[in-house]
Design an enzyme around this catalytic site. Structure first.
Site, PDB file in Angstrom:
ATOM      1  N   LYS A  74      40.747  46.677  27.348  1.00  0.00           N
ATOM      2  CA  LYS A  74      42.126  46.205  27.608  1.00  0.00           C
ATOM      3  C   LYS A  74      42.259  44.717  27.275  1.00  0.00           C
ATOM      4  O   LYS A  74      43.212  44.299  26.628  1.00  0.00           O
ATOM      5  CB  LYS A  74      42.511  46.409  29.088  1.00  0.00           C
ATOM      6  CG  LYS A  74      42.434  47.849  29.565  1.00  0.00           C
ATOM      7  CD  LYS A  74      42.823  47.977  31.023  1.00  0.00           C
ATOM      8  CE  LYS A  74      41.880  47.271  31.967  1.00  0.00           C
ATOM      9  NZ  LYS A  74      40.510  47.827  32.008  1.00  0.00           N
ATOM     10  N   ARG A 153      47.238  48.620  39.530  1.00  0.00           N
ATOM     11  CA  ARG A 153      45.976  49.355  39.579  1.00  0.00           C
ATOM     12  C   ARG A 153      45.976  50.418  40.666  1.00  0.00           C
ATOM     13  O   ARG A 153      44.995  51.145  40.804  1.00  0.00           O
ATOM     14  CB  ARG A 153      44.879  48.357  39.908  1.00  0.00           C
ATOM     15  CG  ARG A 153      43.880  48.140  38.813  1.00  0.00           C
ATOM     16  CD  ARG A 153      42.853  47.213  39.386  1.00  0.00           C
ATOM     17  NE  ARG A 153      41.683  47.159  38.602  1.00  0.00           N
ATOM     18  CZ  ARG A 153      41.481  46.271  37.646  1.00  0.00           C
ATOM     19  NH1 ARG A 153      42.403  45.389  37.347  1.00  0.00           N
ATOM     20  NH2 ARG A 153      40.350  46.269  37.011  1.00  0.00           N
ATOM     21  N   ARG A 192      28.769  42.822  27.398  1.00  0.00           N
ATOM     22  CA  ARG A 192      29.866  41.838  27.339  1.00  0.00           C
ATOM     23  C   ARG A 192      29.378  40.431  27.685  1.00  0.00           C
ATOM     24  O   ARG A 192      28.582  40.232  28.598  1.00  0.00           O
ATOM     25  CB  ARG A 192      30.980  42.247  28.295  1.00  0.00           C
ATOM     26  CG  ARG A 192      32.068  41.183  28.403  1.00  0.00           C
ATOM     27  CD  ARG A 192      33.324  41.678  29.013  1.00  0.00           C
ATOM     28  NE  ARG A 192      33.150  42.240  30.338  1.00  0.00           N
ATOM     29  CZ  ARG A 192      34.107  42.879  30.980  1.00  0.00           C
ATOM     30  NH1 ARG A 192      35.282  43.055  30.405  1.00  0.00           N
ATOM     31  NH2 ARG A 192      33.887  43.369  32.183  1.00  0.00           N
ATOM     32  N   ARG A 225      29.608  38.351  33.235  1.00  0.00           N
ATOM     33  CA  ARG A 225      30.489  38.405  34.405  1.00  0.00           C
ATOM     34  C   ARG A 225      29.750  38.937  35.620  1.00  0.00           C
ATOM     35  O   ARG A 225      28.950  39.864  35.518  1.00  0.00           O
ATOM     36  CB  ARG A 225      31.689  39.303  34.093  1.00  0.00           C
ATOM     37  CG  ARG A 225      32.948  38.522  33.839  1.00  0.00           C
ATOM     38  CD  ARG A 225      34.059  39.374  33.315  1.00  0.00           C
ATOM     39  NE  ARG A 225      34.428  40.469  34.210  1.00  0.00           N
ATOM     40  CZ  ARG A 225      35.480  41.249  33.995  1.00  0.00           C
ATOM     41  NH1 ARG A 225      36.234  41.073  32.926  1.00  0.00           N
ATOM     42  NH2 ARG A 225      35.769  42.221  34.838  1.00  0.00           N
ATOM     43  N   ARG A 236      32.934  49.978  40.250  1.00  0.00           N
ATOM     44  CA  ARG A 236      34.223  49.823  39.563  1.00  0.00           C
ATOM     45  C   ARG A 236      34.673  51.128  38.916  1.00  0.00           C
ATOM     46  O   ARG A 236      35.866  51.453  38.935  1.00  0.00           O
ATOM     47  CB  ARG A 236      34.113  48.716  38.509  1.00  0.00           C
ATOM     48  CG  ARG A 236      34.078  47.337  39.142  1.00  0.00           C
ATOM     49  CD  ARG A 236      33.555  46.284  38.194  1.00  0.00           C
ATOM     50  NE  ARG A 236      34.417  46.072  37.063  1.00  0.00           N
ATOM     51  CZ  ARG A 236      34.004  45.580  35.894  1.00  0.00           C
ATOM     52  NH1 ARG A 236      32.725  45.270  35.721  1.00  0.00           N
ATOM     53  NH2 ARG A 236      34.851  45.388  34.923  1.00  0.00           N
TER      54      ARG A 236
HETATM   55  P1  AP5 Z   1      37.072  44.145  27.473  1.00  0.00           P
HETATM   56  O1  AP5 Z   1      38.198  43.964  26.508  1.00  0.00           O
HETATM   57  O2  AP5 Z   1      36.541  42.942  28.179  1.00  0.00           O
HETATM   58  O3  AP5 Z   1      37.398  45.340  28.481  1.00  0.00           O
HETATM   59  P2  AP5 Z   1      38.450  45.438  29.685  1.00  0.00           P
HETATM   60  O4  AP5 Z   1      39.041  46.808  29.631  1.00  0.00           O
HETATM   61  O5  AP5 Z   1      39.394  44.285  29.662  1.00  0.00           O
HETATM   62  O6  AP5 Z   1      37.426  45.366  30.874  1.00  0.00           O
HETATM   63  P3  AP5 Z   1      37.490  44.577  32.246  1.00  0.00           P
HETATM   64  O7  AP5 Z   1      36.116  44.739  32.842  1.00  0.00           O
HETATM   65  O8  AP5 Z   1      37.975  43.180  32.047  1.00  0.00           O
HETATM   66  O9  AP5 Z   1      38.502  45.396  33.000  1.00  0.00           O
HETATM   67  P4  AP5 Z   1      38.570  45.496  34.500  1.00  0.00           P
HETATM   68  O10 AP5 Z   1      39.813  46.276  34.590  1.00  0.00           O
HETATM   69  O11 AP5 Z   1      37.395  46.048  35.210  1.00  0.00           O
HETATM   70  O12 AP5 Z   1      38.518  43.972  34.960  1.00  0.00           O
HETATM   71  P5  AP5 Z   1      39.628  42.974  35.461  1.00  0.00           P
HETATM   72  O13 AP5 Z   1      39.279  41.673  34.918  1.00  0.00           O
HETATM   73  O14 AP5 Z   1      41.005  43.503  35.231  1.00  0.00           O
HETATM   74  O15 AP5 Z   1      35.886  44.844  26.649  1.00  0.00           O
HETATM   75  C1  AP5 Z   1      34.633  45.099  27.237  1.00  0.00           C
HETATM   76  C2  AP5 Z   1      33.515  44.785  26.211  1.00  0.00           C
HETATM   77  O16 AP5 Z   1      33.597  45.702  25.132  1.00  0.00           O
HETATM   78  C3  AP5 Z   1      33.616  43.394  25.586  1.00  0.00           C
HETATM   79  O17 AP5 Z   1      32.321  42.893  25.420  1.00  0.00           O
HETATM   80  C4  AP5 Z   1      34.273  43.643  24.231  1.00  0.00           C
HETATM   81  O18 AP5 Z   1      33.882  42.685  23.264  1.00  0.00           O
HETATM   82  C5  AP5 Z   1      33.808  45.032  23.892  1.00  0.00           C
HETATM   83  N1  AP5 Z   1      34.818  45.805  23.180  1.00  0.00           N
HETATM   84  C6  AP5 Z   1      36.129  45.894  23.508  1.00  0.00           C
HETATM   85  N2  AP5 Z   1      36.767  46.698  22.659  1.00  0.00           N
HETATM   86  C7  AP5 Z   1      35.821  47.150  21.789  1.00  0.00           C
HETATM   87  C8  AP5 Z   1      35.857  48.033  20.676  1.00  0.00           C
HETATM   88  N3  AP5 Z   1      36.998  48.617  20.294  1.00  0.00           N
HETATM   89  N4  AP5 Z   1      34.692  48.294  20.019  1.00  0.00           N
HETATM   90  C9  AP5 Z   1      33.537  47.709  20.402  1.00  0.00           C
HETATM   91  N5  AP5 Z   1      33.433  46.853  21.427  1.00  0.00           N
HETATM   92  C10 AP5 Z   1      34.575  46.590  22.117  1.00  0.00           C
HETATM   93  O19 AP5 Z   1      39.389  43.020  37.043  1.00  0.00           O
HETATM   94  C11 AP5 Z   1      38.196  42.564  37.630  1.00  0.00           C
HETATM   95  C12 AP5 Z   1      38.277  42.717  39.149  1.00  0.00           C
HETATM   96  O20 AP5 Z   1      39.382  41.937  39.678  1.00  0.00           O
HETATM   97  C13 AP5 Z   1      38.518  44.122  39.681  1.00  0.00           C
HETATM   98  O21 AP5 Z   1      37.337  44.869  39.768  1.00  0.00           O
HETATM   99  C14 AP5 Z   1      39.150  43.815  41.052  1.00  0.00           C
HETATM  100  O22 AP5 Z   1      38.162  43.447  41.996  1.00  0.00           O
HETATM  101  C15 AP5 Z   1      40.008  42.580  40.775  1.00  0.00           C
HETATM  102  N6  AP5 Z   1      41.388  42.954  40.383  1.00  0.00           N
HETATM  103  C16 AP5 Z   1      41.996  42.624  39.202  1.00  0.00           C
HETATM  104  N7  AP5 Z   1      43.235  43.119  39.158  1.00  0.00           N
HETATM  105  C17 AP5 Z   1      43.413  43.795  40.327  1.00  0.00           C
HETATM  106  C18 AP5 Z   1      44.499  44.546  40.863  1.00  0.00           C
HETATM  107  N8  AP5 Z   1      45.640  44.719  40.174  1.00  0.00           N
HETATM  108  N9  AP5 Z   1      44.334  45.124  42.082  1.00  0.00           N
HETATM  109  C19 AP5 Z   1      43.205  44.959  42.788  1.00  0.00           C
HETATM  110  N10 AP5 Z   1      42.144  44.267  42.334  1.00  0.00           N
HETATM  111  C20 AP5 Z   1      42.242  43.681  41.114  1.00  0.00           C
END
Ligand code: AP5
Length: 281
Positions: A74, A153, A192, A225, A236
């Protein structure tokens, strides 16, 4: 009042969808990435972005939610969409991570508690997240649209978003649901590397930085991270299935869901996303 230069650099569109990028355009995109950090700071501190609500860049404004399991890509797609189409990118996870770098004395009790949830891989309580988005509702009025990455979420968060948007007189255009097998997701998360300064995302195999462990955009040492530890990844993924996956049905029933296979390269997934968006007109 016109948006400030550094905000425009990140939030305004640069190139037409699908256009081949010239060196200059690539340079502009890189500059946009460098400007992301001050922009994020504005979100974190909830300072006004001073945008002109009626302003337009002449580009289609998309108002989108990005949905999908942790690590599906994402953030990577948000980076590409923001740089090329111009929506304001609001990533709740980025805001929490940026809060970790602040003086703990400046953190509110709710934000301190949120960071503990995040460390364990659990979701932050709905009230905290919704309050944080509400404070930054001016992102939703951004003239070239918005991308909500990691929010909503849970179903209560999705219901809160409907209320916030309705109060602003706005509506979502679509919810992009990125889909990928779980093994690929674990591989993506395990490899990552992120830049703690400008938030750029890399991967040790699929998106290597030019110099090992150094951010291409700003030269900062890359980090793993905190919640990419194997035990936090497991939590997660479980939390996603239980709390976030029901949103797929929630948005399907509202006719907003666009499912995108996310197994190709970032550029391939971006092109599929663009093709799906074009069907919206
Ligand atoms: P990346 O693009 O970083 O993936 P992502 O889907 O953004 O993954 P996240 O881990 O950031 O999502 P998340 O939803 O767990 O975390 P968030 O920060 O929102 O890609 C991943 C890897 O793959 C990278 O290395 C990239 O280079 C590679 N890649 C990507 N696309 C590729 C492709 N097509 N081909 C090959 N490689 C590829 O949330 C973190 C924490 O915050 C949560 O766990 C929670 O505790 C809290 N939080 C955040 N928002 C909320 C909410 N709304 N409610 C409650 N808690 C929340």
């Amino acid at each position: 009042m016109a948006p400030e230069k550094n905000q425009l650099a990140y939030c305004a569109g640069f190139v037409e969808p699908c256009a081949a990028l010239s060196t200059k355009q690539e340079e502009q995109i890189m500059n946009a990435q460098r400007d992301k950090a001050p922009w994020l700071k504005a979100w974190l501190e909830a300072t006004e972005l001073k945008l002109e609500p009626g302003a337009s860049t002449g580009q289609r404004a998309y108002r989108l939610v990005l949905l999908g399991a942790p690590g599906v890509g994402k953030g990577t797609q948000a980076e590409l969409l923001s740089a090329r189409l111009g929506p304001c990118h609001l990533a709740t996870g980025d805001i929490f991570r940026a809060a970790k770098a602040l003086d703990p004395a400046k953190l509110s009790p709710a934000l301190k508690e949120a960071l503990e949830y995040m460390h364990r891989g659990e979701l932050v309580p709905d009230d905290t997240v919704v309050a944080l988005v509400r404070e930054r509702a001016h992102c939703l009025r951004w003239p070239t649209g918005f991308l909500l990455d990691g929010f909503p979420r849970t179903v209560p968060q999705a219901e809160a978003l409907e209320q916030i948007l309705s109060a602003e007189g706005l509506a979502l255009d679509a919810v992009l649901n990125f889909e990928s097998p779980v093994e690929l997701i674990v591989a993506r998360l395990s490899g990552r590397r992120t830049c703690p300064k400008c938030k750029a995302v890399f991967h040790i195999q699929t998106r290597k930085p030019k110099v090992d462990n150094v951010c291409d955009n700003c030269g900062t040492q890359l980090v793993i991270r905190d919640d990419d530890r194997p035990e936090a990844i497991r939590v997660r993924l479980d939390v996603y299935q239980k709390s976030t996956a029901p949103l797929v049905e929630f948005y399907r029933q509202r006719g907003l869901l666009l499912s995108i296979p996310a197994e190709g390269t970032p550029e391939e997934v971006y092109q599929l996303t663009l093709a799906a968006l074009r069907k919206l007109g």
